[in-house]
Design a protein around this motif. Sequence first.
Motif, PDB file in Angstrom:
ATOM      1  N   THR A   1       0.859  -1.191   0.000  1.00 29.04           N
ATOM      2  CA  THR A   1       0.000   0.000   0.000  1.00 29.04           C
ATOM      3  C   THR A   1       0.892   1.236   0.000  1.00 29.04           C
ATOM      4  O   THR A   1       1.860   1.299   0.753  1.00 29.04           O
ATOM      5  CB  THR A   1      -0.885   0.000   1.263  1.00 29.04           C
ATOM      6  OG1 THR A   1      -1.665  -1.192   1.274  1.00 29.04           O
ATOM      7  CG2 THR A   1      -1.809   1.209   1.270  1.00 29.04           C
TER       8      THR A   1
ATOM      9  N   ASP B   1       1.218   8.469   0.099  1.00 34.58           N
ATOM     10  CA  ASP B   1       1.885   9.611  -0.533  1.00 34.58           C
ATOM     11  C   ASP B   1       2.272  10.637   0.535  1.00 34.58           C
ATOM     12  O   ASP B   1       1.414  11.202   1.207  1.00 34.58           O
ATOM     13  CB  ASP B   1       0.940  10.237  -1.565  1.00 34.58           C
ATOM     14  CG  ASP B   1       1.636  11.303  -2.409  1.00 34.58           C
ATOM     15  OD1 ASP B   1       2.667  11.839  -1.964  1.00 34.58           O
ATOM     16  OD2 ASP B   1       1.138  11.595  -3.518  1.00 34.58           O
TER      17      ASP B   1
ATOM     18  N   SER C   1       3.652   8.215  -6.106  1.00 33.18           N
ATOM     19  CA  SER C   1       3.539   6.766  -5.911  1.00 33.18           C
ATOM     20  C   SER C   1       4.226   6.027  -7.060  1.00 33.18           C
ATOM     21  O   SER C   1       4.154   6.445  -8.210  1.00 33.18           O
ATOM     22  CB  SER C   1       2.057   6.385  -5.873  1.00 33.18           C
ATOM     23  OG  SER C   1       1.893   5.009  -6.103  1.00 33.18           O
TER      24      SER C   1
ATOM     25  N   ARG D   1       3.164   3.595  -8.434  1.00 37.13           N
ATOM     26  CA  ARG D   1       2.131   3.166  -9.401  1.00 37.13           C
ATOM     27  C   ARG D   1       2.078   4.140 -10.576  1.00 37.13           C
ATOM     28  O   ARG D   1       1.714   3.768 -11.676  1.00 37.13           O
ATOM     29  CB  ARG D   1       0.767   3.087  -8.725  1.00 37.13           C
ATOM     30  CG  ARG D   1       0.759   2.179  -7.515  1.00 37.13           C
ATOM     31  CD  ARG D   1      -0.628   1.741  -7.099  1.00 37.13           C
ATOM     32  NE  ARG D   1      -0.607   1.237  -5.730  1.00 37.13           N
ATOM     33  CZ  ARG D   1      -0.108   0.052  -5.362  1.00 37.13           C
ATOM     34  NH1 ARG D   1       0.405  -0.749  -6.255  1.00 37.13           N
ATOM     35  NH2 ARG D   1      -0.128  -0.317  -4.089  1.00 37.13           N
ATOM     36  N   PHE D   2       2.415   5.410 -10.317  1.00 37.14           N
ATOM     37  CA  PHE D   2       2.374   6.421 -11.371  1.00 37.14           C
ATOM     38  C   PHE D   2       3.714   6.607 -12.070  1.00 37.14           C
ATOM     39  O   PHE D   2       3.762   6.911 -13.250  1.00 37.14           O
ATOM     40  CB  PHE D   2       1.935   7.777 -10.788  1.00 37.14           C
ATOM     41  CG  PHE D   2       0.532   7.796 -10.270  1.00 37.14           C
ATOM     42  CD1 PHE D   2      -0.543   7.525 -11.107  1.00 37.14           C
ATOM     43  CD2 PHE D   2       0.271   8.080  -8.935  1.00 37.14           C
ATOM     44  CE1 PHE D   2      -1.842   7.537 -10.626  1.00 37.14           C
ATOM     45  CE2 PHE D   2      -1.029   8.102  -8.444  1.00 37.14           C
ATOM     46  CZ  PHE D   2      -2.092   7.833  -9.295  1.00 37.14           C
TER      47      PHE D   2
ATOM     48  N   ARG E   1      -4.375   2.445 -12.194  1.00 26.52           N
ATOM     49  CA  ARG E   1      -5.436   2.071 -11.244  1.00 26.52           C
ATOM     50  C   ARG E   1      -4.866   2.062  -9.830  1.00 26.52           C
ATOM     51  O   ARG E   1      -3.762   1.569  -9.612  1.00 26.52           O
ATOM     52  CB  ARG E   1      -5.967   0.674 -11.567  1.00 26.52           C
ATOM     53  CG  ARG E   1      -6.697   0.559 -12.893  1.00 26.52           C
ATOM     54  CD  ARG E   1      -7.173  -0.886 -13.068  1.00 26.52           C
ATOM     55  NE  ARG E   1      -7.863  -1.083 -14.340  1.00 26.52           N
ATOM     56  CZ  ARG E   1      -7.254  -1.454 -15.466  1.00 26.52           C
ATOM     57  NH1 ARG E   1      -5.945  -1.651 -15.466  1.00 26.52           N
ATOM     58  NH2 ARG E   1      -7.944  -1.623 -16.583  1.00 26.52           N
ATOM     59  N   LEU E   2      -5.646   2.559  -8.888  1.00 26.16           N
ATOM     60  CA  LEU E   2      -5.229   2.522  -7.487  1.00 26.16           C
ATOM     61  C   LEU E   2      -6.068   1.494  -6.746  1.00 26.16           C
ATOM     62  O   LEU E   2      -7.279   1.404  -6.984  1.00 26.16           O
ATOM     63  CB  LEU E   2      -5.415   3.896  -6.840  1.00 26.16           C
ATOM     64  CG  LEU E   2      -4.539   5.032  -7.388  1.00 26.16           C
ATOM     65  CD1 LEU E   2      -4.860   6.332  -6.669  1.00 26.16           C
ATOM     66  CD2 LEU E   2      -3.063   4.701  -7.249  1.00 26.16           C
TER      67      LEU E   2
ATOM     68  N   GLU F   1      -6.193   2.785  -1.192  1.00 28.77           N
ATOM     69  CA  GLU F   1      -5.348   3.963  -1.392  1.00 28.77           C
ATOM     70  C   GLU F   1      -6.202   5.166  -1.770  1.00 28.77           C
ATOM     71  O   GLU F   1      -7.194   5.029  -2.479  1.00 28.77           O
ATOM     72  CB  GLU F   1      -4.286   3.695  -2.463  1.00 28.77           C
ATOM     73  CG  GLU F   1      -3.206   2.740  -1.989  1.00 28.77           C
ATOM     74  CD  GLU F   1      -2.110   2.524  -3.017  1.00 28.77           C
ATOM     75  OE1 GLU F   1      -1.949   3.377  -3.920  1.00 28.77           O
ATOM     76  OE2 GLU F   1      -1.421   1.485  -2.936  1.00 28.77           O
ATOM     77  N   THR F   2      -5.804   6.332  -1.290  1.00 24.48           N
ATOM     78  CA  THR F   2      -6.584   7.555  -1.505  1.00 24.48           C
ATOM     79  C   THR F   2      -6.491   8.005  -2.960  1.00 24.48           C
ATOM     80  O   THR F   2      -5.387   8.117  -3.496  1.00 24.48           O
ATOM     81  CB  THR F   2      -6.031   8.684  -0.611  1.00 24.48           C
ATOM     82  OG1 THR F   2      -5.846   8.165   0.701  1.00 24.48           O
ATOM     83  CG2 THR F   2      -6.975   9.870  -0.582  1.00 24.48           C
ATOM     84  N   PRO F   3      -7.633   8.292  -3.620  1.00 20.16           N
ATOM     85  CA  PRO F   3      -7.577   8.846  -4.982  1.00 20.16           C
ATOM     86  C   PRO F   3      -6.897  10.215  -4.950  1.00 20.16           C
ATOM     87  O   PRO F   3      -6.747  10.827  -3.888  1.00 20.16           O
ATOM     88  CB  PRO F   3      -9.051   8.982  -5.385  1.00 20.16           C
ATOM     89  CG  PRO F   3      -9.828   8.198  -4.379  1.00 20.16           C
ATOM     90  CD  PRO F   3      -9.008   8.126  -3.135  1.00 20.16           C
TER      91      PRO F   3
ATOM     92  N   SER G   1       1.595  13.537  -5.770  1.00 19.38           N
ATOM     93  CA  SER G   1       0.671  13.459  -6.911  1.00 19.38           C
ATOM     94  C   SER G   1      -0.634  14.149  -6.557  1.00 19.38           C
ATOM     95  O   SER G   1      -1.155  13.959  -5.452  1.00 19.38           O
ATOM     96  CB  SER G   1       0.372  11.994  -7.272  1.00 19.38           C
ATOM     97  OG  SER G   1       1.565  11.250  -7.392  1.00 19.38           O
TER      98      SER G   1
ATOM     99  N   CYS H   1      -5.903   3.946 -18.472  1.00 16.22           N
ATOM    100  CA  CYS H   1      -5.292   3.417 -17.249  1.00 16.22           C
ATOM    101  C   CYS H   1      -4.254   2.324 -17.518  1.00 16.22           C
ATOM    102  O   CYS H   1      -3.556   1.907 -16.584  1.00 16.22           O
ATOM    103  CB  CYS H   1      -6.383   2.891 -16.317  1.00 16.22           C
ATOM    104  SG  CYS H   1      -7.455   1.688 -17.099  1.00 16.22           S
TER     105      CYS H   1
END
Length: 1007
Positions: free
Chosen positions: A275, A278, A283, A285-286, A317-318, A322-324, A396, A698
Motif C-alpha cells: 500500500t 503519498d 507513488s 504506481r504512477f 489504477r489505485l 489507497e486515496t484517490p 501526486s 489506465c
Amino acid sequence: MSQQGYVATPPYSQAQQGLGGYQGGFGPGPAQPHYGHYGAGPQAYGGPPAAAMKSPVSSAPGMPPPPVSGPYNPNSQQNGAHPQRYPPSSFGQAPQPSYNSMASPAPPPPMPPTNQMSAMNLGNYGPVQNPPSATSPVAQQPYRAAPPPAGTQMAPPASTQMAPPASTSMRQPFPGQTLPTGPGGFHQPGPGPLGPPGYPQQAGQFMGGHMAGPQPGGFPAGLGPQAGPPQKKLDLDSIPSITQVIEDDQARHGGQVFSTNIRGQVPPLVTTNFTVQDQGHASPRFIRCTTYSLPCTADLAKQCQVPLACIIKPFARLPKNETPLYLVNHGESGPIRCNRCKAYMCPYMQFLDGGRRYQCAFCNCVNEVPVFYFQHLDHMGRRVDFYERPELSLGSYEMVATLDYCKNNKPPNPPAYIFMIDVSYNNIKSGLVRLICDELKTLLDKLPGEEGAESSAVKVGFATYNKTLHFYNVKSSLSQPQMMVVSDVAEMYVPLPDGFLVDFRESRGLVCNLLNQIPDMFTDTNESETVFAPVIQAAVEAFKEAECSGKLFIFHSSMPTAEAPGKLKNRDDKKLVNTDKEKTLFQPVKATYEQLSKDCVAQGCSVTLFLFPNQYVDVATLADVPSHTGGSVFKYNNFQVDTDGEHFLRDLRKEVQKSIGFDAIMRVRTSTGFRATDFFGAIHMNTTTDVEMAAVDCDKAVTVELKHDDALSEETGAFIQCALLYTTVGGQRRLRVFNLGLNCSSHLSELYKSCETDSLVNFFAKSAYRAILNQPLKNVRDILVNQTAHMLACYRKNCASGSVASQLILPDAMKVFPVYMNSLMKTAPLTGSTELSTDERAHQRLAVMTMSAEDTQLLLYPRLIPLHNIDVGSEAPPTPVRCSEERLADGGVFLLENGHALFLWLGQASPPDVVQSLFNVPSLAHLQPHACALPELDNALSRKVRSIVNDLLEKRPRSMKLHIVRQKDKPEMMFRQFLVEDKGLHGGNSYMDFLCSVHREIRQLLT
C-alpha cells in the motif's frame, strides 16, 4: 596463442553505430558525451571517482524529516538486499552446452581445466547437483525453486568471495568426469548442428504463426552428441531465480505501507502487494525509475551505461485502500507556476522572506507568491498550511485548469465514442456483426463517467462500412433510425450535422432498434472488399463537427483493397527475414496514414482497432494510427464466435469501461543538470518537449529517457515533475501532476544498489523495438547483449574488484536482469524466423511500446503455477515456479500466463481424480481436443481453479483465451515457447547458456 593483444568486439574496441536515427537510446550521440548506451565509443574502466560517501536518505526541501522508524528502512534494498554496504551476488561460470558465441571469437586467456573448475564459485546460489533421475516418481519432483542455502542473503562482501588458488584441493563440481575444453576453459560442443550466425532466435510471447520445431540451421531440440561420456549440467537452483526474488520481496514488503517521504527510496517490486502512502513523492504506481540514484556526472553515466529513464503511467489504477488523487482548485487565477520554467507548485519549492517569495526547485528562479496564496512560515521555514494543501505536501495531485488551458479559450464538450463496424461478407457470415450489436445494447449502459456523477456524459455514434460508409441518425425525436450512405470515399464527410452523436439514455430505443437491424440489413451481402483510412477520416470529421474529442472503435477483418485513400497491397515477403531489409516489414506505409495520425491527435480522436484476420492484413500499417493516438490494437486470428466470442467481448468491455483522459499534452520537467530527451509510447511528438496524446487510459505508460547536460549535486539531489493536461470523460479540463525526487551520487555502487530491474527491462524492450524500424535485427540483438555485459562488467570492475576473474558477480538489485534480457531477445519481433507471422511480430512490437513496467515484466517472465498440489481451502494464491521444463512433471497440472496468453498444461500422468474434478471426464484421453473453457463443476478444486483463472482475467489489462494442452500433444509446442528459461523454439539461448555467454563477454571486457 599470446595472451596479449586480444581485440574485444565492438562497441568496446571501436565506436559502433548506434541504433538508428533515434537520439535517445539507439541513435547517434549528440555532440556532448552520449553516455546512455547505444553507439558509445571505447570506454576505459577507471575506478569510481573519489568522493565522500553521502547517505542516500534525505528529506525533500520543506518536507518533514524522515521518521525514525517505519516499515521501510531507508537503507533497505530491493531484491534481497544485504545489510552490508554493497555485497554482490556471486556465482561461477558454468560449463555450457553448445551455443553460438555472441562475441568475437577471441577467447579470454586460457586456463588449465583443473584451475578453471576450481575457480568456479557457485556457493552463493547452492551447490551443483545432479539433475533428478528421469524415472523418479512425481512426488519427488520439485514444484518450486528450492530456497538458496542459508547465507545467500548474508553473503560476505566481494573481497571475501575469492576462490581458493588452483593448488588448493577443492572438489570438482562434476566428479569423475573430464570435460573437453577449448581456450579459456570453455567446453567445446560436440559435432552437433550449429545455429545461424549471431544471436539465435525464438518465437515470441504472443500467439500466432507456426510454432513448429527448430528450422534448418536453428537450434535442435536437444544438444548435439558430445564428445566423451554424457555431460551432467548445473542445477537450475544454482543460478538466480526470478520467482525466488519475487517471493523474497513479497515476504519483505507484502501487505506493508510504503511511505514516500524519503528521496531516492527504491520501491518494492511491481509484483509485490503493498500500500502506498503519498508523503511528498509520487507513488510508484504512477512513476518508476531505472535507478533511484543518478550518477553525478555524464562521464560516470557513460562509464556504467545503465540507462537513466522513468516509466510514467498517468492513469494507473489505485487499489481500494489507497486515496484517490486530491483535486485542487485555485479559482480563476489558475495553478501557481514558476515564472521562468513554468513548473507547477510542488513540495520541493522553498519558501523565503517570511513566505512572500519561493525558489523554484527546477530552475532556481525566485518568484513572488501571489497575494491570495500567501501564508506565514513556521519555525522550520515551512508554510503553516503545509498539510492543508495537496500541492505542498503530496507527490501526486490534480488541479482544475482555467480557460487559458482550453482550446480557443472555450470549455471543452464531453467526449464521444463512435463505433464503426465492418459489414463485409466474412464478418456477417462468421456472426461477428450480430455478436457486436447484441453486446453494445447492454454495454452502452456502462460508459465511463465522472466520479460521483449519476450517468455518463459520453455521447455515442454508429456507422457501418464495406466499400462505402453508412451513417445512422438516431436522434431521439425520430421514430426510426435513418441510414445515409457515402459512396465517394475519396472526399470524406459526415452527412449528418445533427443526430449522429447522441446521448444513449435519450435515444436508447432507437439505438437498440438500430443494433437489432444492422445484422439483418447486410445478411445477403457478397461484398468482401473494404476501405479503412476513410473510416478514420469520417470519425475525425464527426468529432470536428461536434467540437469534441473522443474514441473511435473499429471492428475490421481484412486488408483494405477497395479503391480509396489508404488502399494497401500485400507486402509480406518472407525472403526479407534475416536480411537488412527485414526492417521494412515493421515499417508502416506512410503517406495517408501518417497524415491521419496528425489529424487524429489534433482533434483528440483516439483509435482502438479490433482485428479479425484470416490472413495477412499488414498490421504494421493498420495499427499505425492507433499507436500514435493512445489507442489499442486487439487481434483475433481465424475468429469463431463459439470459441473466441467471449474472449473478444471481455476485451471490448474492458476497453469501453476503462478510465481515460482525452486530448492530452504531457510535459516532463527536471531540475538543472539533466533533462528528458526521448519518449516511447502511443504518443505523437510535434515538438521535442510536448508529448501529445489523443487519449491516455489506465493501461498506457510512457517511457522517458533522461540525459545529463551538466553535473548534479549529491546534496540537492534531482527532481522530476510530470504534468499532464487533459479533458475528463465529463468534459472538464484538468492538470494531473506527479513529482519525484531522486538521489545523486558520485559512487557507482550507489547507482547499482538503487537500480530497478523491472523498469530497466521496460526501457530496453521499448528501445530495441523502436530500433528494429531502422536497423538489422542482428545489430539490435548484439547491442542488447553487449550492453548487458558492459553494465555488469562496470559493476565488477568498480564495485566488486576483489573477486577472481572466473567469478560472475552480479549486483544484488540486478541479479535476475540477464533472465529478462535473454527472454527479450527470444520474443517474436527480435526473432528472425520465417515460421513466425509478420503480422504477429508487428502486433507485439506495437503492444509493448505502450506497456508499463508490470506488463513487460509479466510478458518476459510468465507465471507458471502448479495446480495439482493446490490447497483448495487456502485464500493465498499458489506460488509460481521457475519458467522451465525442469519444473514440469508428468503427474502435474500447471497454469501458465503472461498477460496475453493463458495455458492449462496437463501432464500425461495427471491423477484421474484431478482430471475428473476439473473436466468431468474419467481420463485425459476423453478430453475434447482444442478445449478452451473449464466447465462449471460443483467441487472444491473446480471452483478454486476457475476462481484463479477469473482473477487473472480480471486483473490483466487484456483478456486471455484459455488453451488447454495435454503433454506430448501437438499444441504443446505453443505452450513450450513460453518456458523462457529454456532454449527457444526458433533458436535462442537457454538462461544458463546466456549467463555463460555474458560472463565470457565480461571477461573479455576486463582483460
